[in-house]
Design a protein around this motif. Structure first.
Motif, PDB file in Angstrom:
ATOM      1  N   LEU A 226       0.851  -1.185   0.000  1.00 56.25           N
ATOM      2  CA  LEU A 226       0.000   0.000   0.000  1.00 56.25           C
ATOM      3  C   LEU A 226       0.888   1.235   0.000  1.00 56.25           C
ATOM      4  O   LEU A 226       1.685   1.436   0.913  1.00 56.25           O
ATOM      5  N   TYR A 227       0.764   2.052  -1.035  1.00 58.50           N
ATOM      6  CA  TYR A 227       1.491   3.316  -1.120  1.00 58.50           C
ATOM      7  C   TYR A 227       0.529   4.448  -0.786  1.00 58.50           C
ATOM      8  O   TYR A 227      -0.509   4.612  -1.440  1.00 58.50           O
ATOM      9  N   VAL A 228       0.864   5.225   0.230  1.00 58.78           N
ATOM     10  CA  VAL A 228       0.021   6.351   0.647  1.00 58.78           C
ATOM     11  C   VAL A 228       0.790   7.643   0.379  1.00 58.78           C
ATOM     12  O   VAL A 228       1.827   7.903   0.997  1.00 58.78           O
ATOM     13  N   SER A 229       0.292   8.438  -0.562  1.00 57.37           N
ATOM     14  CA  SER A 229       0.991   9.671  -0.941  1.00 57.37           C
ATOM     15  C   SER A 229       0.157  10.923  -0.699  1.00 57.37           C
ATOM     16  O   SER A 229       0.578  12.021  -1.039  1.00 57.37           O
ATOM     17  N   THR A 230      -1.036  10.771  -0.115  1.00 52.48           N
ATOM     18  CA  THR A 230      -1.900  11.925   0.138  1.00 52.48           C
ATOM     19  C   THR A 230      -1.333  12.759   1.278  1.00 52.48           C
ATOM     20  O   THR A 230      -1.171  12.269   2.398  1.00 52.48           O
ATOM     21  N   ASP A 231      -1.021  14.007   1.001  1.00 53.74           N
ATOM     22  CA  ASP A 231      -0.414  14.883   2.001  1.00 53.74           C
ATOM     23  C   ASP A 231      -1.368  15.073   3.188  1.00 53.74           C
ATOM     24  O   ASP A 231      -2.548  15.397   3.011  1.00 53.74           O
ATOM     25  N   GLY A 232      -0.840  14.837   4.389  1.00 49.65           N
ATOM     26  CA  GLY A 232      -1.644  15.025   5.592  1.00 49.65           C
ATOM     27  C   GLY A 232      -2.540  13.856   5.947  1.00 49.65           C
ATOM     28  O   GLY A 232      -3.369  13.958   6.866  1.00 49.65           O
ATOM     29  N   ALA A 233      -2.403  12.730   5.255  1.00 49.95           N
ATOM     30  CA  ALA A 233      -3.247  11.562   5.547  1.00 49.95           C
ATOM     31  C   ALA A 233      -2.916  10.992   6.924  1.00 49.95           C
ATOM     32  O   ALA A 233      -1.769  11.052   7.385  1.00 49.95           O
ATOM     33  N   TYR A 234      -3.934  10.429   7.569  1.00 44.89           N
ATOM     34  CA  TYR A 234      -3.755   9.764   8.865  1.00 44.89           C
ATOM     35  C   TYR A 234      -4.305   8.347   8.742  1.00 44.89           C
ATOM     36  O   TYR A 234      -5.468   8.147   8.384  1.00 44.89           O
ATOM     37  N   LEU A 235      -3.466   7.364   9.028  1.00 46.19           N
ATOM     38  CA  LEU A 235      -3.847   5.956   8.921  1.00 46.19           C
ATOM     39  C   LEU A 235      -4.152   5.415  10.304  1.00 46.19           C
ATOM     40  O   LEU A 235      -3.368   5.592  11.237  1.00 46.19           O
ATOM     41  N   ARG A 236      -5.301   4.723  10.425  1.00 43.59           N
ATOM     42  CA  ARG A 236      -5.669   4.149  11.728  1.00 43.59           C
ATOM     43  C   ARG A 236      -6.266   2.763  11.541  1.00 43.59           C
ATOM     44  O   ARG A 236      -6.632   2.360  10.430  1.00 43.59           O
TER      45      ARG A 236
ATOM     46  N   ARG B  81       4.121  13.668   4.045  1.00 42.93           N
ATOM     47  CA  ARG B  81       3.529  13.845   5.372  1.00 42.93           C
ATOM     48  C   ARG B  81       2.339  12.901   5.558  1.00 42.93           C
ATOM     49  O   ARG B  81       1.204  13.243   5.263  1.00 42.93           O
ATOM     50  N   VAL B  82       2.647  11.712   6.065  1.00 40.51           N
ATOM     51  CA  VAL B  82       1.623  10.711   6.360  1.00 40.51           C
ATOM     52  C   VAL B  82       1.842  10.231   7.785  1.00 40.51           C
ATOM     53  O   VAL B  82       2.958   9.869   8.159  1.00 40.51           O
ATOM     54  N   ASN B  83       0.784  10.222   8.593  1.00 41.86           N
ATOM     55  CA  ASN B  83       0.879   9.797   9.982  1.00 41.86           C
ATOM     56  C   ASN B  83       0.112   8.505  10.204  1.00 41.86           C
ATOM     57  O   ASN B  83      -0.757   8.128   9.404  1.00 41.86           O
ATOM     58  N   MET B  84       0.411   7.832  11.335  1.00 36.70           N
ATOM     59  CA  MET B  84      -0.199   6.533  11.622  1.00 36.70           C
ATOM     60  C   MET B  84      -0.478   6.414  13.110  1.00 36.70           C
ATOM     61  O   MET B  84       0.320   6.852  13.943  1.00 36.70           O
TER      62      MET B  84
ATOM     63  N   PRO C 168      -0.816   4.698  16.816  1.00 39.01           N
ATOM     64  CA  PRO C 168      -0.027   3.680  17.526  1.00 39.01           C
ATOM     65  C   PRO C 168      -0.656   2.290  17.434  1.00 39.01           C
ATOM     66  O   PRO C 168       0.051   1.291  17.334  1.00 39.01           O
ATOM     67  N   ALA C 169      -1.993   2.212  17.447  1.00 40.44           N
ATOM     68  CA  ALA C 169      -2.656   0.905  17.386  1.00 40.44           C
ATOM     69  C   ALA C 169      -2.388   0.214  16.048  1.00 40.44           C
ATOM     70  O   ALA C 169      -2.126  -0.990  15.996  1.00 40.44           O
ATOM     71  N   LEU C 170      -2.458   0.970  14.959  1.00 41.30           N
ATOM     72  CA  LEU C 170      -2.188   0.383  13.645  1.00 41.30           C
ATOM     73  C   LEU C 170      -0.726  -0.018  13.523  1.00 41.30           C
ATOM     74  O   LEU C 170      -0.406  -1.075  12.972  1.00 41.30           O
ATOM     75  N   MET C 171       0.163   0.811  14.063  1.00 40.74           N
ATOM     76  CA  MET C 171       1.583   0.483  13.995  1.00 40.74           C
ATOM     77  C   MET C 171       1.874  -0.806  14.771  1.00 40.74           C
ATOM     78  O   MET C 171       2.588  -1.690  14.292  1.00 40.74           O
ATOM     79  N   ALA C 172       1.273  -0.937  15.959  1.00 39.39           N
ATOM     80  CA  ALA C 172       1.481  -2.147  16.766  1.00 39.39           C
ATOM     81  C   ALA C 172       0.936  -3.381  16.055  1.00 39.39           C
ATOM     82  O   ALA C 172       1.562  -4.446  16.075  1.00 39.39           O
ATOM     83  N   ARG C 173      -0.200  -3.238  15.395  1.00 33.90           N
ATOM     84  CA  ARG C 173      -0.785  -4.376  14.679  1.00 33.90           C
ATOM     85  C   ARG C 173       0.111  -4.799  13.510  1.00 33.90           C
ATOM     86  O   ARG C 173       0.320  -5.999  13.273  1.00 33.90           O
ATOM     87  N   ASN C 174       0.646  -3.828  12.806  1.00 35.16           N
ATOM     88  CA  ASN C 174       1.558  -4.144  11.705  1.00 35.16           C
ATOM     89  C   ASN C 174       2.795  -4.871  12.203  1.00 35.16           C
ATOM     90  O   ASN C 174       3.281  -5.802  11.557  1.00 35.16           O
ATOM     91  N   MET C 175       3.316  -4.452  13.339  1.00 36.55           N
ATOM     92  CA  MET C 175       4.503  -5.111  13.895  1.00 36.55           C
ATOM     93  C   MET C 175       4.179  -6.553  14.288  1.00 36.55           C
ATOM     94  O   MET C 175       4.969  -7.476  14.058  1.00 36.55           O
ATOM     95  N   ALA C 176       2.997  -6.741  14.873  1.00 41.05           N
ATOM     96  CA  ALA C 176       2.595  -8.095  15.281  1.00 41.05           C
ATOM     97  C   ALA C 176       2.398  -9.007  14.076  1.00 41.05           C
ATOM     98  O   ALA C 176       2.696 -10.206  14.124  1.00 41.05           O
ATOM     99  N   ASP C 177       1.905  -8.441  12.976  1.00 41.59           N
ATOM    100  CA  ASP C 177       1.657  -9.226  11.765  1.00 41.59           C
ATOM    101  C   ASP C 177       2.914  -9.426  10.917  1.00 41.59           C
ATOM    102  O   ASP C 177       2.886 -10.182   9.940  1.00 41.59           O
TER     103      ASP C 177
END
Length: 344
Positions: free
Chosen positions: A8-18, A49-52, A54-63
């Motif tokens: 998944l490539y996210v290039s939208t400026d200011g996007a927030y992933l959750r 500028r893309v933010n994420m 903590p819950a999504l980051m932790a899930r990605n690490m676990a997976d």
């Protein structure tokens, strides 16, 4: 064989992933813009500028799903991943091999031979497509020059000699890049010689961006099989430099980078409006241009071809992983030689 999971490539400026249940959600200005099931994703690449959360980051690490941040030029900034599960015995074999001059030289020759062979094929392909006889002859001469260097690589007695032959071949190859661009597109995409950090024309901005995407795929492939992407054989080892990923990248620059760049230009899928021309001469893909390139790159990875060693149809996106596995087999001593990917 591992299936080709999406990046998944996210290039939208200011996007927030959750994280939302079993899906990744992209928010922009507090509005939901996209939602993707996590099980479809092998990795995530964030551009600009893309933010994420903590819950999504932790899930990605676990997976075991890696997250990479690139700047708007495609230059690497950071990588986040979970615990390293690579085979320690394989890494020991890799480190021992790097200390053996003859092994490092053999692998340097293989990586370079793959690059030169595939670059030569790009020149010959362009020569076949050319309508101008003088330009056709010019491209064929360049291809013959690369063939000479390719033969000489096999007789090189040191890594420095291999690097010299690779550098000379790269000079000859890039001298013909304008010729490989269709005449009607050359004014808009004038190639002024290889330039980086920053790129000084649209062609350099495009190929550098593609190389960055490909380098990330090569690094992920090496980590997947348990190799250390920092310890290379052809590229000089430096702190923070993914030398082995750069080694593996050499085989794919022409196949997945240059050919796709030429296709996007020659078919008019990219135009000057897709680039930002900055004061001081720097050029970079803008948001629209990056999206066009990323979509084309992902589509290219889904295409299949006949692998010359496996003698089977494989998805192009799996090539770095397949070569990483072959390299691992060689370092473990399971096969006598590492065979680079050679595209027909």
């Amino acid at each position: 064989m591992k299936s080709l999971l999406n990046t998944l490539y996210v290039s939208t400026d200011g996007a927030y992933l959750r994280l939302e249940g079993e899906t990744l959600v992209m928010m922009v200005d507090q509005s939901k813009k996209a939602q993707v099931p996590l099980h479809h994703l092998g990795s995530i690449v964030c551009l600009g500028r893309v933010n994420m959360s903590p819950a999504l980051m932790a899930r990605n690490m676990a997976d075991g799903r890696s997250i990479v941040w690139l700047n708007e030029h495609g230059r690497f900034q950071a990588r986040v991943e979970g615990p390293v599960n690579g085979n320690i015995l394989l890494r020991q074999a890799q480190f021992r091999a790097a200390d053996r001059v003859e092994t490092a030289l053999e692998l340097s020759k293989a990586f370079t031979a793959g690059k030169l062979r595939n670059s030569r094929n790009v020149l010959l392909r362009s020569a076949r497509d050319s309508k101008d006889e003088a330009e056709k002859a010019q491209l064929v001469r360049a291809a013959k020059s690369l063939a000479v260097n390719l033969r000489n690589v096999g007789h090189a007695e040191s890594a420095d000699s291999v690097r010299g032959l690779e550098g000379d071949a790269a000079r000859v190859y890039f001298e013909q890049f304008n010729t490989m661009i269709k005449p009607q597109m050359r004014e808009e995409f004038e190639y002024k010689g290889r330039s980086r950090r920053p790129p000084l024309d649209a062609v350099n901005a495009l190929i550098s961006f593609l190389y960055s995407l490909l380098l990330n795929d090569c690094r992920s492939a090496l980590e997947t099989v348990g190799l250390d992407p920092q310890l290379g054989f052809f590229h000089v080892v430096r702190p923070g430099r993914p030398a082995l990923a750069l080694d593996l990248l050499e085989e794919f620059r022409a196949v997945l980078g240059d050919r796709l760049a030429l296709t996007l230009i020659n078919r008019g899928q990219l135009r000057s409006k897709d680039f930002d021309f900055r004061p001081g001469g720097a050029v970079m893909l803008n948001d629209g241009g990056r999206k066009t390139v990323i979509v084309a790159y992902q589509e290219r990875k889904k295409e299949t071809l006949q692998h010359p060693v496996l003698e089977a149809q494989v998805e192009i996106g799996l090539l770095p992983l397949l070569q990483a596995r072959m390299l691992a087999r060689y370092l473990r001593g399971d096969v006598e030689a590492y065979v680079p990917f050679l595209n027909k």
